[in-house]
Write an enzyme that holds these catalytic residues in place. Sequence first.
Site, PDB file in Angstrom:
ATOM      1  N   ASP A 112       0.833  -1.210   0.000  1.00 46.71           N
ATOM      2  CA  ASP A 112       0.000   0.000   0.000  1.00 46.71           C
ATOM      3  C   ASP A 112       0.866   1.258   0.000  1.00 46.71           C
ATOM      4  OD1 ASP A 112      -2.322   1.467  -0.074  1.00 46.71           O
ATOM      5  OD2 ASP A 112      -2.695   1.367   2.078  1.00 46.71           O
ATOM      6  N   LEU A 113       1.815   1.297  -0.923  1.00 48.72           N
ATOM      7  CA  LEU A 113       2.689   2.465  -1.024  1.00 48.72           C
ATOM      8  C   LEU A 113       1.934   3.623  -1.664  1.00 48.72           C
ATOM      9  CD1 LEU A 113       6.026   0.799  -2.214  1.00 48.72           C
ATOM     10  CD2 LEU A 113       5.406   1.516   0.094  1.00 48.72           C
TER      11      LEU A 113
END
Length: 496
Positions: free
Chosen positions: A339-340
């Site tokens: 979940d960058l």
Amino acid sequence: MARLIDFTLQCKILEESDKPFSAETAKLVSDELNQALLDLHKRGSSSSSLRSRTPIARISESFEPLATSSSRISSIMDVAVDTVICRVMFVFYTNGIQYTKCSLETSQAATLKEMLRAISAKARRPAQLCRVFSCDKLWGKRKEIDLHETGKKRLMEIPSTKPNRLNFIVDYVNKFPFIPIRFSPLEWSSMSEEEEDVHFPAGHVIEGGHGKYVIEKLLGEGGFGAVYKVYDQSDKTKLYAMKVEKKKEERKDSKLKMEIAILKLVANERKDSHFTSIVDRGKKDTYFFLVMQLVGKSLADLKNKRPDKVFSLPTGLGVSCQCLEAVEDLHKHGFIHRDLKPANYACGLADKKRVVYILDFGIARKYVNKDNVLKTPREKARFKGTVKFASLACHRNIELSPKDDCESWYYLMLDRITQREAVMQCKEDCRRGEKRAKLFDGLKSAEMELGKIMDYIDSQQYYSKVDYTFIYELLKVACTNAGASLDDKYDWEKDD
């Protein structure tokens, strides 16, 4: 109660038909309702007990629109179940902009924002980033809703052409209605459920193993729970961040457990670590908590403060280099983040204001087994992450590996140095042709190197070992070609 539920289902079936009630049907419905309520009364309950529903009762997995034909059944159903049906056209992005229809059954007393939060939580999309339209049952006569003015209104107060029926378009791509409609099924099961947060007022004291911490203010809320700014009760100058996660019986492990494990593993990876330090942790009867180093503004907030909502090229590339270092350190220990995004990176405070920290490991995954060998990929992997920055493999429900984190990193790098929002909406098309040239419009000095980075990441496979040094060198060359250095002051340092 079973009889009443059965009666309600009968009503729904009858409602699907536009045929008028016969005298026999009307009498049958009336008799069934009276008998159901009588049965309920004999059990010591009343019809009002049926109204003690949660604000958001449930989200149907059926994508067929519910009938909105007549109020002849609605008046009967409302006696039994105090609900309103919200039909929603959901505008989302996955390999192109698409639409899906779904239905939400909820309490009449729920607010529009509560309805929106339920939809957004199911879809793992931030509620504050969407536009909402009210419309008729054919999705026409659209009127955009000002959520600041209308968001707190209860659903029963929102005008409707049919009793207990509301129709909305929830647009997360912010392109509706200027694009052709394509309907596509969306896997609700792949989305995470909305978490119930634990809320504390300012001044509340939480005792840990190494001290007592006083709540100063709420910093934010996410899928894991809430984050508070706290201070040590014995020394108010010692400020920290505290993550709080509500205990849930159906969950075996705390999400914070993964975060703690990762932070302990990577703490000493570099002199200026990109991971916050752990101060304290513990659990209470109803929640878990983690006290950690306090950091500054997120990269998303810092970028939005810029006059043109974009970093200068030296700052964008320099920050991207640190972001990739954090990802590399995480991968060294066998984890992928999944979940960058700019909101999950932040700058430090005081003498650490130049250091970039990576945050939130709530959906991180161990991609190697106990022997440190890459796990065999699953046949199908649920969507994890944020739509805007998710890799192509993630959109296709393919198992993720380090190369997918790198692809997400590349998208967030572009997000910091370009104003072209369309970058995130043409992920496949931007790889070639005219759209690729437009992708780097305004970045001519760095176009060649940034193109090479994209080509390199695209060449990687699930089992590939990423050459981070190669990417760092290209970033350095891109910055040099722009007449700058990765060591130049960042934009927010110049503002101080």
